[in-house]
Design a protein around this motif. Sequence first.
Motif, PDB file in Angstrom:
ATOM      1  N   HIS A 189       0.493  -1.270   0.088  1.00  0.00           N
ATOM      2  CA  HIS A 189      -0.266   0.304  -0.481  1.00  0.00           C
ATOM      3  C   HIS A 189       1.001   1.347  -0.141  1.00  0.00           C
ATOM      4  O   HIS A 189       0.421   2.190  -1.100  1.00  0.00           O
ATOM      5  CB  HIS A 189      -1.194   0.171   1.522  1.00  0.00           C
ATOM      6  CG  HIS A 189      -1.946   1.260   1.252  1.00  0.00           C
ATOM      7  ND1 HIS A 189      -1.462   2.371   2.060  1.00  0.00           N
ATOM      8  CD2 HIS A 189      -3.056   1.278   0.406  1.00  0.00           C
ATOM      9  CE1 HIS A 189      -2.022   3.219   2.128  1.00  0.00           C
ATOM     10  NE2 HIS A 189      -3.335   2.981   1.156  1.00  0.00           N
ATOM     11  N   GLU A 190       1.857   1.149   1.439  1.00  0.00           N
ATOM     12  CA  GLU A 190       2.831   2.456   0.817  1.00  0.00           C
ATOM     13  C   GLU A 190       3.900   2.176  -0.057  1.00  0.00           C
ATOM     14  O   GLU A 190       4.370   4.091  -0.526  1.00  0.00           O
ATOM     15  CB  GLU A 190       3.176   2.121   2.079  1.00  0.00           C
ATOM     16  CG  GLU A 190       2.529   2.759   3.201  1.00  0.00           C
ATOM     17  CD  GLU A 190       1.437   3.968   3.200  1.00  0.00           C
ATOM     18  OE1 GLU A 190       2.449   4.844   3.118  1.00  0.00           O
ATOM     19  OE2 GLU A 190       0.523   3.457   3.977  1.00  0.00           O
ATOM     20  N   THR A 193       2.061   5.998  -4.938  1.00  0.00           N
ATOM     21  CA  THR A 193       2.370   7.667  -4.331  1.00  0.00           C
ATOM     22  C   THR A 193       0.698   7.239  -3.857  1.00  0.00           C
ATOM     23  O   THR A 193      -0.362   6.883  -3.891  1.00  0.00           O
ATOM     24  CB  THR A 193       2.172   8.500  -5.588  1.00  0.00           C
ATOM     25  OG1 THR A 193       1.161   7.908  -6.532  1.00  0.00           O
ATOM     26  CG2 THR A 193       3.163   7.468  -6.359  1.00  0.00           C
ATOM     27  N   SER A 194       1.189   8.929  -3.753  1.00  0.00           N
ATOM     28  CA  SER A 194       0.080   9.639  -2.365  1.00  0.00           C
ATOM     29  C   SER A 194      -0.901   9.983  -3.607  1.00  0.00           C
ATOM     30  O   SER A 194      -1.967   9.958  -3.101  1.00  0.00           O
ATOM     31  CB  SER A 194       0.682  10.813  -1.840  1.00  0.00           C
ATOM     32  OG  SER A 194      -0.165  11.766  -1.268  1.00  0.00           O
ATOM     33  N   ALA A 195      -0.991  10.301  -5.168  1.00  0.00           N
ATOM     34  CA  ALA A 195      -1.688  10.115  -5.070  1.00  0.00           C
ATOM     35  C   ALA A 195      -2.582   9.423  -5.523  1.00  0.00           C
ATOM     36  O   ALA A 195      -3.919   9.271  -5.357  1.00  0.00           O
ATOM     37  CB  ALA A 195      -1.529  11.402  -6.412  1.00  0.00           C
ATOM     38  N   SER A 196      -2.053   8.306  -5.466  1.00  0.00           N
ATOM     39  CA  SER A 196      -2.996   6.931  -6.327  1.00  0.00           C
ATOM     40  C   SER A 196      -3.426   6.331  -5.254  1.00  0.00           C
ATOM     41  O   SER A 196      -4.523   5.525  -5.316  1.00  0.00           O
ATOM     42  CB  SER A 196      -1.739   5.626  -6.850  1.00  0.00           C
ATOM     43  OG  SER A 196      -1.640   6.056  -8.146  1.00  0.00           O
ATOM     44  N   ARG A 197      -2.762   6.816  -3.809  1.00  0.00           N
ATOM     45  CA  ARG A 197      -3.006   6.151  -2.828  1.00  0.00           C
ATOM     46  C   ARG A 197      -4.607   6.719  -2.335  1.00  0.00           C
ATOM     47  O   ARG A 197      -6.151   6.318  -2.012  1.00  0.00           O
ATOM     48  CB  ARG A 197      -2.188   5.788  -1.749  1.00  0.00           C
ATOM     49  CG  ARG A 197      -1.154   5.504  -2.002  1.00  0.00           C
ATOM     50  CD  ARG A 197      -0.848   5.331  -0.031  1.00  0.00           C
ATOM     51  NE  ARG A 197      -0.363   6.179   0.267  1.00  0.00           N
ATOM     52  CZ  ARG A 197       1.104   6.977   0.597  1.00  0.00           C
ATOM     53  NH1 ARG A 197       1.615   6.522  -0.462  1.00  0.00           N
ATOM     54  NH2 ARG A 197       1.244   8.117   1.199  1.00  0.00           N
ATOM     55  N   THR A 198      -5.134   8.285  -2.642  1.00  0.00           N
ATOM     56  CA  THR A 198      -6.112   9.324  -2.682  1.00  0.00           C
ATOM     57  C   THR A 198      -7.701   9.035  -3.831  1.00  0.00           C
ATOM     58  O   THR A 198      -8.110   8.493  -3.304  1.00  0.00           O
ATOM     59  CB  THR A 198      -5.787  10.829  -2.763  1.00  0.00           C
ATOM     60  OG1 THR A 198      -4.537  11.178  -1.963  1.00  0.00           O
ATOM     61  CG2 THR A 198      -6.518  11.306  -2.585  1.00  0.00           C
ATOM     62  N   SER A 227       5.401   4.814  -6.438  1.00  0.00           N
ATOM     63  CA  SER A 227       6.121   5.631  -6.236  1.00  0.00           C
ATOM     64  C   SER A 227       7.463   5.220  -6.378  1.00  0.00           C
ATOM     65  O   SER A 227       8.318   5.985  -6.907  1.00  0.00           O
ATOM     66  CB  SER A 227       6.207   6.225  -4.381  1.00  0.00           C
ATOM     67  OG  SER A 227       6.969   5.154  -3.953  1.00  0.00           O
TER      68      SER A 227
END
Length: 323
Positions: A189-190, A193-198, A227
């Motif tokens: 999960h981590e 990318t932050s954008a993809s998790r969002t 990422s």
Amino acid sequence: MIEILSTSALNTIQDFGRPHALHMGVSRGGAMDRLAIAHANILLGNARDAAALEIAFFPFRARFVERTAFSLTGASCAAQLDGRPIPSNWAMTAEAGQVLVVPAPTCGAWAYFGIRGGLDVPVVLGARGTDLKGGFGGVDGRAPEKGRRLKAGCSSVPPPGNGGFGLVRGAVLPEDDHTVLRVLPAAEHEAFTSASRTAFGELAWQVTPRANRTGFRMDGRDALRLSRPLTLMSHGIVPGTVQVPPDGMPIIQMADANTCGGYPKIATVIESDLRLLAQTAIGGSVRFVPVDEAGAIAVLREEARALDCLEADVERLRGGLLD
């Protein structure tokens, strides 16, 4: 005993599957909607995991060769017995010669046709369900074809009668083809990318025609990206695993999930919600919402309590009908 009059190669005999055989490389298998098949069996006084017919392609037609108690649960299908409408989530007794017709669903995707005593097919690797990939279980590892007669097992539970009875509320089905699935973060999960998790949690994802008992491929506005490059060895996966292949569109492993794979995993759909995805029609919209481990376990416990209560209620109802 029943005789199949019209069916499909994907309408198979299922039960709760073979989760105990995952370590041997055997898919869990079993019903796509485990709650609906449990309801079908509870209404008949069967064990919850008794073998029943899972109907995925319609119309399905069967003739009752002898007087037989049966149930229909899962997708809402406006079924008929000799032209007489049958309510959803209902159990009743059919007379010899009567014909059951199950048309295409008006809501949901998978229907379950239970028989008092359960369908009597051989136990293979601890279960009766059909494993189409492995070619075993059910009827010689395939769907029962037109003209096949299926026998029921023994039961000491009295049949429900010709009028029958059913559930005021069966297993919840997606409304307006919009499904909310609770998910836990998966191992990688981590690594996204932050954008993809969002995007994974905020966007609506669509069920594509590339959906079957093995997995549902989703489509969305934004592709999910890592990422950094990530190389994984093939490793164990289970139903509910949300993998992300190089094209960035999620694949959700279903009942016949592969037992291993190497795509990175962004999340896991909790066990209780996987049936909701199965009952979502092609083209339906799906959203993912996070839940923690304690929340996921609480959902499982509440589902188990509800089944216990249902079983007790049906027993009381059956006793009242016999008094």
